[in-house]
Design a protein around this motif. Structure first.
Motif, PDB file in Angstrom:
ATOM      1  N   ILE A  32       0.836  -1.201   0.000  1.00 55.06           N
ATOM      2  CA  ILE A  32       0.000   0.000   0.000  1.00 55.06           C
ATOM      3  C   ILE A  32       0.870   1.250   0.000  1.00 55.06           C
ATOM      4  O   ILE A  32       0.599   2.208  -0.731  1.00 55.06           O
ATOM      5  CB  ILE A  32      -0.980  -0.028   1.186  1.00 55.06           C
ATOM      6  CG1 ILE A  32      -2.031  -1.105   0.941  1.00 55.06           C
ATOM      7  CG2 ILE A  32      -1.635   1.333   1.398  1.00 55.06           C
ATOM      8  CD1 ILE A  32      -2.916  -1.406   2.120  1.00 55.06           C
ATOM      9  N   ILE A  33       1.930   1.247   0.795  1.00 52.41           N
ATOM     10  CA  ILE A  33       2.823   2.410   0.840  1.00 52.41           C
ATOM     11  C   ILE A  33       3.429   2.660  -0.535  1.00 52.41           C
ATOM     12  O   ILE A  33       3.429   3.793  -1.036  1.00 52.41           O
ATOM     13  CB  ILE A  33       3.927   2.203   1.905  1.00 52.41           C
ATOM     14  CG1 ILE A  33       3.327   2.230   3.310  1.00 52.41           C
ATOM     15  CG2 ILE A  33       5.020   3.249   1.761  1.00 52.41           C
ATOM     16  CD1 ILE A  33       4.263   1.695   4.384  1.00 52.41           C
ATOM     17  N   ILE A  34       3.946   1.602  -1.166  1.00 57.59           N
ATOM     18  CA  ILE A  34       4.589   1.759  -2.476  1.00 57.59           C
ATOM     19  C   ILE A  34       3.573   2.198  -3.535  1.00 57.59           C
ATOM     20  O   ILE A  34       3.836   3.117  -4.320  1.00 57.59           O
ATOM     21  CB  ILE A  34       5.295   0.454  -2.891  1.00 57.59           C
ATOM     22  CG1 ILE A  34       6.522   0.226  -2.016  1.00 57.59           C
ATOM     23  CG2 ILE A  34       5.690   0.479  -4.361  1.00 57.59           C
ATOM     24  CD1 ILE A  34       7.179  -1.127  -2.192  1.00 57.59           C
ATOM     25  N   ALA A  35       2.410   1.555  -3.556  1.00 61.87           N
ATOM     26  CA  ALA A  35       1.413   1.872  -4.582  1.00 61.87           C
ATOM     27  C   ALA A  35       0.880   3.292  -4.448  1.00 61.87           C
ATOM     28  O   ALA A  35       0.835   4.050  -5.427  1.00 61.87           O
ATOM     29  CB  ALA A  35       0.268   0.863  -4.517  1.00 61.87           C
ATOM     30  N   VAL A  36       0.484   3.669  -3.249  1.00 63.52           N
ATOM     31  CA  VAL A  36      -0.127   4.986  -3.062  1.00 63.52           C
ATOM     32  C   VAL A  36       0.923   6.091  -3.171  1.00 63.52           C
ATOM     33  O   VAL A  36       0.693   7.117  -3.827  1.00 63.52           O
ATOM     34  CB  VAL A  36      -0.893   5.051  -1.719  1.00 63.52           C
ATOM     35  CG1 VAL A  36      -1.433   6.441  -1.465  1.00 63.52           C
ATOM     36  CG2 VAL A  36      -2.033   4.044  -1.720  1.00 63.52           C
ATOM     37  N   ALA A  37       2.081   5.890  -2.564  1.00 68.68           N
ATOM     38  CA  ALA A  37       3.139   6.905  -2.665  1.00 68.68           C
ATOM     39  C   ALA A  37       3.652   7.008  -4.098  1.00 68.68           C
ATOM     40  O   ALA A  37       3.962   8.105  -4.571  1.00 68.68           O
ATOM     41  CB  ALA A  37       4.288   6.575  -1.715  1.00 68.68           C
ATOM     42  N   GLY A  38       3.722   5.885  -4.786  1.00 69.96           N
ATOM     43  CA  GLY A  38       4.159   5.908  -6.179  1.00 69.96           C
ATOM     44  C   GLY A  38       3.175   6.622  -7.092  1.00 69.96           C
ATOM     45  O   GLY A  38       3.575   7.242  -8.087  1.00 69.96           O
ATOM     46  N   ALA A  39       1.902   6.532  -6.776  1.00 72.14           N
ATOM     47  CA  ALA A  39       0.873   7.192  -7.587  1.00 72.14           C
ATOM     48  C   ALA A  39       0.696   8.664  -7.229  1.00 72.14           C
ATOM     49  O   ALA A  39       0.027   9.399  -7.954  1.00 72.14           O
ATOM     50  CB  ALA A  39      -0.459   6.466  -7.437  1.00 72.14           C
ATOM     51  N   LEU A  40       1.276   9.084  -6.124  1.00 78.06           N
ATOM     52  CA  LEU A  40       1.083  10.452  -5.649  1.00 78.06           C
ATOM     53  C   LEU A  40       1.526  11.528  -6.634  1.00 78.06           C
ATOM     54  O   LEU A  40       0.780  12.493  -6.844  1.00 78.06           O
ATOM     55  CB  LEU A  40       1.762  10.627  -4.293  1.00 78.06           C
ATOM     56  CG  LEU A  40       1.243  11.725  -3.386  1.00 78.06           C
ATOM     57  CD1 LEU A  40      -0.256  11.665  -3.208  1.00 78.06           C
ATOM     58  CD2 LEU A  40       1.918  11.647  -2.031  1.00 78.06           C
ATOM     59  N   PRO A  41       2.691  11.421  -7.281  1.00 82.13           N
ATOM     60  CA  PRO A  41       3.064  12.468  -8.252  1.00 82.13           C
ATOM     61  C   PRO A  41       2.068  12.583  -9.414  1.00 82.13           C
ATOM     62  O   PRO A  41       1.706  13.695  -9.817  1.00 82.13           O
ATOM     63  CB  PRO A  41       4.447  12.034  -8.751  1.00 82.13           C
ATOM     64  CG  PRO A  41       4.993  11.183  -7.667  1.00 82.13           C
ATOM     65  CD  PRO A  41       3.809  10.496  -7.058  1.00 82.13           C
ATOM     66  N   ALA A  42       1.613  11.457  -9.937  1.00 83.98           N
ATOM     67  CA  ALA A  42       0.632  11.493 -11.025  1.00 83.98           C
ATOM     68  C   ALA A  42      -0.702  12.050 -10.533  1.00 83.98           C
ATOM     69  O   ALA A  42      -1.370  12.813 -11.247  1.00 83.98           O
ATOM     70  CB  ALA A  42       0.439  10.101 -11.617  1.00 83.98           C
ATOM     71  N   ALA A  43      -1.091  11.681  -9.329  1.00 84.97           N
ATOM     72  CA  ALA A  43      -2.339  12.209  -8.761  1.00 84.97           C
ATOM     73  C   ALA A  43      -2.235  13.717  -8.575  1.00 84.97           C
ATOM     74  O   ALA A  43      -3.194  14.457  -8.854  1.00 84.97           O
ATOM     75  CB  ALA A  43      -2.645  11.527  -7.426  1.00 84.97           C
ATOM     76  N   TRP A  44      -1.069  14.187  -8.113  1.00 81.61           N
ATOM     77  CA  TRP A  44      -0.886  15.628  -7.954  1.00 81.61           C
ATOM     78  C   TRP A  44      -0.965  16.343  -9.302  1.00 81.61           C
ATOM     79  O   TRP A  44      -1.592  17.399  -9.401  1.00 81.61           O
ATOM     80  CB  TRP A  44       0.428  15.950  -7.254  1.00 81.61           C
ATOM     81  CG  TRP A  44       0.656  17.429  -7.244  1.00 81.61           C
ATOM     82  CD1 TRP A  44       1.526  18.136  -8.003  1.00 81.61           C
ATOM     83  CD2 TRP A  44      -0.066  18.393  -6.478  1.00 81.61           C
ATOM     84  NE1 TRP A  44       1.413  19.486  -7.751  1.00 81.61           N
ATOM     85  CE2 TRP A  44       0.424  19.664  -6.811  1.00 81.61           C
ATOM     86  CE3 TRP A  44      -1.086  18.305  -5.528  1.00 81.61           C
ATOM     87  CZ2 TRP A  44      -0.061  20.828  -6.233  1.00 81.61           C
ATOM     88  CZ3 TRP A  44      -1.557  19.478  -4.964  1.00 81.61           C
ATOM     89  CH2 TRP A  44      -1.050  20.707  -5.312  1.00 81.61           C
TER      90      TRP A  44
END
Length: 169
Positions: free
Chosen positions: A95-107
């Motif tokens: 969960i940490i890797i998936a959500v943190a990894g998606a954070l730049p694209a989400a931003w």
């Protein structure tokens, strides 16, 4: 530290309660305007939809305890404690890797919406969807804390890796 956690939890719950009260009030205004005064107003739908989005994501990130989240844990519950700890660690890391990894694209996506405004209130859509960024950061923080708790205390029950705040007496 326990008092600080309790303060954070109570503040998060208070924000959620305020959003729910506002959502209910706007909903009542919408019903009264439409059915009593025969004067439908558009802003109530925008505010209701935005508050609902904010309430769900805020509550999931900051208000719900770990055991309140929906989980499919048939294999987890059937496994021995050692495997449960491993499953909990793998889930937290994933969960940490998936959500943190998606954070730049989400931003990037949320920031893109600074050019678009809502139809009635003309609020920049960036401010409507910024809650997803708060949700993502809150989720990552929650699972980092849970992972640290699992690694720090090998005797802790793995089914509750996140600390449960005690209610003040």
């Amino acid at each position: 530290m326990q008092r600080f956690r309790s303060l954070l939890r109570n503040t998060a719950d208070g924000v959620a309660a305020a959003m729910l009260a506002t959502l209910f009030s706007v909903f009542i205004v919408q019903i009264a305007a439409r059915y009593i005064f025969n004067l439908p107003v558009g802003w109530t739908q925008e505010v209701s939809a935005t508050l609902w989005l904010w309430l769900v994501l805020w509550g999931a990130a900051f208000c719900l305890r770990d055991e309140d989240h929906v989980k499919f844990d048939l294999l987890y519950q059937a496994a021995p404690t050692r495997w449960q700890r491993l499953f909990a660690m793998l889930a937290a890391v994933s969960i940490i890797i998936a959500v943190a990894g998606a954070l730049p694209a989400a931003w990037d996506y949320v920031d893109f919406y600074k050019i678009k405004r809502s139809a009635v209130l003309q609020v920049r859509m960036k401010w409507v969807f910024i809650i997803y960024i708060l949700f993502s950061v809150g989720l990552v923080a929650r699972y980092v804390i849970g992972l640290i708790a699992i690694l720090r205390d090998p005797g802790a029950p793995p089914s509750r890796p996140l600390p449960i705040p005690q209610e003040p007496r």
